[in-house]
Write a protein that holds these residues in place. Structure first.
Motif, PDB file in Angstrom:
ATOM      1  N   SER A  84     -13.099  -6.265 -12.219  1.00 58.88           N
ATOM      2  CA  SER A  84     -13.026  -4.806 -12.271  1.00 58.88           C
ATOM      3  C   SER A  84     -11.627  -4.292 -12.594  1.00 58.88           C
ATOM      4  N   GLY A  85     -10.630  -5.133 -12.492  1.00 61.39           N
ATOM      5  CA  GLY A  85      -9.288  -4.667 -12.818  1.00 61.39           C
ATOM      6  C   GLY A  85      -8.232  -5.235 -11.896  1.00 61.39           C
ATOM      7  N   LEU A  86      -7.103  -4.529 -11.827  1.00 59.89           N
ATOM      8  CA  LEU A  86      -5.952  -5.001 -11.061  1.00 59.89           C
ATOM      9  C   LEU A  86      -5.710  -4.115  -9.850  1.00 59.89           C
ATOM     10  N   LEU A  87      -5.279  -4.757  -8.774  1.00 60.46           N
ATOM     11  CA  LEU A  87      -4.887  -4.024  -7.568  1.00 60.46           C
ATOM     12  C   LEU A  87      -3.580  -4.623  -7.056  1.00 60.46           C
ATOM     13  N   GLN A  88      -2.605  -3.751  -6.795  1.00 64.46           N
ATOM     14  CA  GLN A  88      -1.360  -4.261  -6.220  1.00 64.46           C
ATOM     15  C   GLN A  88      -1.537  -4.469  -4.717  1.00 64.46           C
ATOM     16  N   VAL A  89      -1.175  -5.678  -4.294  1.00 62.37           N
ATOM     17  CA  VAL A  89      -1.212  -6.010  -2.874  1.00 62.37           C
ATOM     18  C   VAL A  89       0.231  -6.180  -2.424  1.00 62.37           C
ATOM     19  N   VAL A  90       0.573  -5.591  -1.300  1.00 59.73           N
ATOM     20  CA  VAL A  90       1.934  -5.759  -0.800  1.00 59.73           C
ATOM     21  C   VAL A  90       1.891  -6.499   0.534  1.00 59.73           C
ATOM     22  N   PHE A  91       2.700  -7.554   0.598  1.00 61.74           N
ATOM     23  CA  PHE A  91       2.803  -8.337   1.832  1.00 61.74           C
ATOM     24  C   PHE A  91       4.093  -7.959   2.530  1.00 61.74           C
ATOM     25  N   ASN A  92       3.957  -7.304   3.676  1.00 58.43           N
ATOM     26  CA  ASN A  92       5.108  -6.883   4.460  1.00 58.43           C
ATOM     27  C   ASN A  92       5.002  -7.577   5.807  1.00 58.43           C
ATOM     28  N   PRO A  93       6.028  -8.348   6.193  1.00 61.37           N
ATOM     29  CA  PRO A  93       5.932  -9.101   7.461  1.00 61.37           C
ATOM     30  C   PRO A  93       5.638  -8.192   8.652  1.00 61.37           C
ATOM     31  N   GLU A  94       5.980  -6.929   8.572  1.00 63.95           N
ATOM     32  CA  GLU A  94       5.704  -6.024   9.684  1.00 63.95           C
ATOM     33  C   GLU A  94       4.209  -5.851   9.941  1.00 63.95           C
ATOM     34  N   TYR A  95       3.395  -5.995   8.862  1.00 58.30           N
ATOM     35  CA  TYR A  95       1.959  -5.752   9.022  1.00 58.30           C
ATOM     36  C   TYR A  95       1.148  -7.032   9.057  1.00 58.30           C
ATOM     37  N   GLY A  96       1.724  -8.120   8.612  1.00 55.42           N
ATOM     38  CA  GLY A  96       0.989  -9.386   8.627  1.00 55.42           C
ATOM     39  C   GLY A  96       1.980 -10.517   8.387  1.00 55.42           C
ATOM     40  N   GLU A  97       2.525 -11.040   9.450  1.00 54.56           N
ATOM     41  CA  GLU A  97       3.600 -12.024   9.301  1.00 54.56           C
ATOM     42  C   GLU A  97       3.097 -13.313   8.682  1.00 54.56           C
ATOM     43  N   LYS A  98       1.940 -13.793   9.171  1.00 58.17           N
ATOM     44  CA  LYS A  98       1.401 -15.047   8.651  1.00 58.17           C
ATOM     45  C   LYS A  98       1.034 -14.902   7.182  1.00 58.17           C
ATOM     46  N   ALA A  99       0.385 -13.771   6.875  1.00 54.48           N
ATOM     47  CA  ALA A  99      -0.015 -13.520   5.488  1.00 54.48           C
ATOM     48  C   ALA A  99       1.219 -13.496   4.595  1.00 54.48           C
ATOM     49  N   HIS A 100       2.278 -12.855   5.058  1.00 55.12           N
ATOM     50  CA  HIS A 100       3.499 -12.781   4.260  1.00 55.12           C
ATOM     51  C   HIS A 100       4.079 -14.166   4.015  1.00 55.12           C
ATOM     52  N   ASP A 101       4.109 -14.989   5.048  1.00 57.60           N
ATOM     53  CA  ASP A 101       4.646 -16.357   4.902  1.00 57.60           C
ATOM     54  C   ASP A 101       3.861 -17.136   3.851  1.00 57.60           C
ATOM     55  N   LEU A 102       2.544 -17.016   3.937  1.00 57.07           N
ATOM     56  CA  LEU A 102       1.686 -17.748   3.017  1.00 57.07           C
ATOM     57  C   LEU A 102       1.809 -17.192   1.589  1.00 57.07           C
ATOM     58  N   ALA A 103       2.008 -15.897   1.493  1.00 59.03           N
ATOM     59  CA  ALA A 103       2.080 -15.250   0.180  1.00 59.03           C
ATOM     60  C   ALA A 103       3.241 -15.786  -0.654  1.00 59.03           C
TER      61      ALA A 103
END
Length: 599
Positions: A43-62
Motif C-alpha cells: 500500500s505504500g510507505l510509512l515512516q517508523v520512528v524508534f525512540n528509546p523513550e517509548y520502546g527501548e528494546k525495539a530501539h536496540d533491535l532497530a
RNA sequence: GGUCCCGUGGUGUAGUGGUCUAACACGCCUCCCUGUCAAGGAGGAGAUCGUCAGUUCAAAUCUGAUCGGGAUCGCCA
C-alpha cells in the motif's frame, strides 16, 4: 494477521491509534539514539520512528535492521513534529512511534535497489524478478493489469458472455507461426501443440450454441522475440453468434473506452473510434496500423516526379512503381548530418535511397521559390517548376522538408511509414498520454507471397469474404476483401477480428485457393468442417492482445514490462533457467531422442 | 539467419594503446550522531574490465571469434 493496518493508511485522522504494521524495511536512517525506518508494503510507505523513550528494546533491535528485512512493528500513530512533515508521502503528516519490533525474516543485501528510477540490466532484473517486482512501478503495473482483466470480466459478464476454458494441449496446425510442441507419453511418436490461439475452439463453441464466449487466453508462438512479442502472450479472445461486423466492433469499442477511461482518466481518448478502410490507411499512412496522433500524411507524386529529368523517378514510374512522400514540417533547416541520418534510416527499412527537398524558411511562398531556397541531392534534375508543383501537391511550405521515396508501392509504403514514425519520434509529435484508437477494416483476404508463388491468407483462413466478392474468389483472389478488421492504437496492432465463414463449402473453397490438399484440410480442419455441417450459426469475433493493451496504458514500450515473469529476447527465463535439459528417463518415457545441431 | 548498440567492484557509469597499482556515484561493512526522509560525518572492504585467441615492448582500450543483454529486418495465419 500479522498486521491490522497497511503502511499506506495512517493519516492525521488516525493519530492516537495503536496499530500493528508489517512489511519490508525500505530505508533506514540511523541517528544513533533516534532511528527512522521507511516501512514498505503493497500500500505504500510509512515512516517508523524508534525512540528509546517509548520502546527501548525495539530501539536496540532497530539498530540492526537492514534493507528488505521483513518486520512487524507495533506502535502509536502520531503527528510529526512541526516542520518535519514530508509532503511527498501520502502518510507524510504522521509517523509510527514504535514500541515493539519483531524481525520476521532477514534479507541478503538485494542485488539492486528497490526504486523505480534505476535502470538495471535486463538479465539481472529477470534473474531476481521477485525483487524487481517489489519496485512500486512494477506493483502498479501488476495492479493495472489486474484491473484491466477485471473490467473485461465484469463488462462481458454483464453483456451475457460466458467464459469457457479451452485446452492448452491441442493439435499442431503447421501453417502460420511455428508451434510449441509437447511429446505424448501415451502415444509414442505423437505430439500435442500449444495453441497459437483458440480460434477453432471458439468457433466450435459457436456451433455448440454458446452464442457469446470469451476467454482471457494464453497463446503460444515459437517465433523470434521483439519488444512487443513474447513466446507466450495473453489475448482477450471472444466470439459472438448472429452478429455483423458493427455488432462486434461495438462491444470492443465500449469495453476499451471503459478500460481506458477507468485506468487512465488523465488520458486523451477519442469519443468514438474512427474507422479507416485498409485501402485508405495504406494510401494516407502507408501502413495498416497507422498512428493517428500526428499528421504528416503521405502523398503520391508519381506523375509529377516522373515528369522531371530525374532518372530514378522516371525508371520507377515506368516500371509501375510508386513515388510517394510526406512533409516534415519545419525541418527545412536540416543539415547534412541529419539528412544523411534519415537516408540511413530509410535504407535500413529497405529503401534504395531517400530523396529529400528542403525548402528554406526565407522563401516568401512556394510560388516565389528560388534556386537558393532549395536543397536537394536531385536539385540538378528538378526544375523550379517541378519542385513548386511537388511542394504544392504535398502541401509543403517554406521551412519544410519533403521526404520522398521511389520504389514498388509496397516498399515505398513500408519505408515511408517507418520514416513517418521516426520523424514523429524526433519531433516529439506523439503524445504518450493520448490513446488514438482506430478501426482499420476491409482488409484483403489474401496476400500474394512472392517467394512461395501463391496466395496466403492475409490474416487467417476463417474470415468471410465480402458477399459481393464471392464471384471472383478463384479468378482474382487478390481483389477479394474480407469482413476482416483490426483495432489499432498509436501505431500498434491491438487485435484482429472478422466475421467467420460458417459454411463448409465456402470454407473448403478458401482452403483450396491457398493450396491445401484434401488430406491437409481433413487433417487440420476436419473437426471444424464437420461441425459446420451440423447447423453452424453465423458468427464473428476478435482476438485482442492483452499485453500490448496494458503496455500502452502503462506507457511502456516493451510487453516484457507488463508480464510478471517474461523471457529474454532469446526466449530464456533467467530465473528458472528454462528451457533446460530433462532426465534421460523422461526422454525415454516420451519416446524422444535428442539430436544436437551440427556446429 | 542478417544488421546495429551494449557488456568495467553488488548496481549505474567514467576511462578508447603506456600516466590504470582502474576513477566516480549509489549500495555494503565499522564507528559517531535525538528529527531524518536520496539523513549527515569519519574510516574501510570490494573489479584479473563478459570469455577465448591475436596484434604490440605494452591491451579495459586495437583485431577476430564466441557468449550474454537490447533494438531491428527476416519471421510472427
Amino acid at each position: 494477521m500479522y498486521k491490522d493496518t497497511n503502511c499506506g493508511e495512517p493519516r492525521e485522522a488516525t493519530v492516537g491509534s495503536q496499530v500493528t504494521v508489517a512489511g519490508w524495511v525500505h530505508r533506514r536512517r540511523d541517528h544513533g539514539n533516534l532511528i527512522f525506518i521507511d516501512l514498505r508494503d503493497r500500500s505504500g510507505l510509512l515512516q517508523v520512528v524508534f525512540n528509546p523513550e517509548y520502546g527501548e528494546k525495539a530501539h536496540d533491535l532497530a539498530g540492526s535492521l537492514r534493507s528488505e528485512w521483513v518486520v512487524q512493528i507495533t506502535g502509536k500513530v502520531v503527528s510529526r513534529l512541526p516542520g518535519a512533515e514530508n509532503p511527498d508521502l501520502p502518510t507524510g503528516m504522521v509517523e509510527l512511534s514504535a514500541t515493539d519490533l519483531v524481525v520476521l525474516n532477514r534479507s541478503l543485501t538485494p542485488p539492486f535497489e528497490i526504486v523505480d528510477d534505476s535502470e538495471v540490466d535486463a538479465n539481472t532484473r529477470l534473474k531476481y524478478r521477485f525483487i524487481d517486482l517489489r519496485r512500486p512501478r512494477m506493483q502498479e503495473i501488476l495492479k493495472l493489469r489486474h484491473k484491466v482483466t477485471h473490467i473485461m470480466w465484469d463488462y462481458l459478464t454483464e453483456k451475457e458472455f460466458t467464459q469457457v476454458e479451452t485446452p492448452i494441449l491441442i493439435k499442431s496446425t503447421p501453417e502460420g507461426a511455428r508451434d510449441y510442441v509437447v511429446p505424448s507419453r501415451v502415444h509414442p511418436g505423437d505430439f500435442y501443440a500449444l495453441p497459437q490461439s483458440p480460434q477453432q475452439l471458439k468457433q466450435l463453441l459457436m456451433v455448440s450454441g454458446v452464442e457469446r464466449y470469451f476467454q482471457i487466453a494464453r497463446c503460444f508462438r515459437d517465433e523470434d522475440l521483439r519488444a512487443d512479442r513474447q513466446p507466450e502472450h495473453t489475448q482477450l479472445d471472444f466470439e459472438m453468434s448472429f452478429v455483423h461486423q458493427d455488432d462486434v466492433m461495438a462491444v470492443v469499442e465500449e469495453l476499451y473506452m471503459k478500460i481506458a477511461n477507468e485506468t487512465r482518466p488523465d488520458a486523451k481518448i477519442p469519443a468514438t473510434f474512427p474507422r479507416l478502410t485498409y485501402a485508405e490507411a495504406m494510401e494516407r499512412f502507408g501502413s495498416d496500423k497507422p498512428d493517428l496522433r500526428f499528421g504528416m500524411e503521405l502523398t503520391t507524386i508519381t506523375e509529377t516526379a516522373a515528369s522531371s529529368d530525374a532518372r530514378v523517378f522516371q525508371a520507377v514510374a515506368s516500371s509501375g512503381g510508386s513515388i510517394r512522400g510526406f512533409v516534415a514540417t519545419g525541418c527545412g533547416n536540416y543539415g547534412r548530418r541529419q539528412t544523411d541520418n534519415l537516408t540511413e534510416f530509410a535504407k535500413s527499412s529497405g529503401a534504395q535511397g531517400l530523396v529529400f527537398i528542403a525548402l528554406d524558411e526565407s522563401a516568401p511562398s512556394i510560388d516565389a521559390l528560388e534556386e537558393d531556397h532549395i536543397k536537394s541531392p536531385l536539385k540538378k534534375f528538378l526544375s523550379l517548376d517541378v519542385i513548386k508543383k511537388i511542394a504544392t501537391e504535398m502541401g509543403a511550405e517554406p521551412g519544410d522538408l519533403m521526404l520522398i521515396v521511389a520504389g514498388t508501392e509496397k516498399l515505398a509504403n513500408t519505408v515511408l511509414s517507418n520514416l513517418r514514425g521516426e520523424m514523429a519520434k524526433r519531433l516529439d509529435l506523439a503524445d504518450p498520454n493520448e490513446f488514438s484508437f482506430v478501426w482499420v477494416y476491409d482488409f484483403p483476404l489474401f496476400e500474394w507471397e512472392e517467394e512461395l508463388n501463391k496466395f496466403e491468407p492475409a490474416h487467417h483462413v476463417f474470415s468471410s469474404p465480402k458477399a459481393e466478392h464471392m464471384d471472383y474468389l478463384e479468378s482474382d483472389p487478390g481483389k477479394v476483401i474480407g469482413t476482416l478488421w483490426d483495432l489499432v492504437c498509436n501505431g500498434s496492432e491491438m487485435g484482429s477480428g472478422s466475421i467467420r465463414i460458417h459454411d463448409k463449402d465456402l470454407q473448403t473453397r478458401l482452403f483450396n485457393i491457398i493450396g491445401y490438399t484434401e488430406d491437409q484440410i481433413n487433417d487440420r480442419f476436419g473437426q471444424l468442417l464437420t461441425a459446420f455441417t451440423y447447423g453452424a450459426p453465423p458468427h464473428g469475433g476478435m482476438g485482442l492482445g492483452l499485453d500490448r493493451l496494458v503496455a500502452i496504458l502503462a506507457g511502456e514500450s516493451a510487453i516484457r514490462e507488463v508480464i510478471a515473469f517474461p523471457k529474454t529476447q532469446s526466449a530464456y527465463d533467467p530465473l528458472f533457467e528454462a528451457p533446460s535439459p530433462i532426465e534421460d528417463q523422461q526422454l525415454e518415457e516420451l519416446h524422444v531422442r535428442i539430436v544436437m545441431p551440427k556446429t
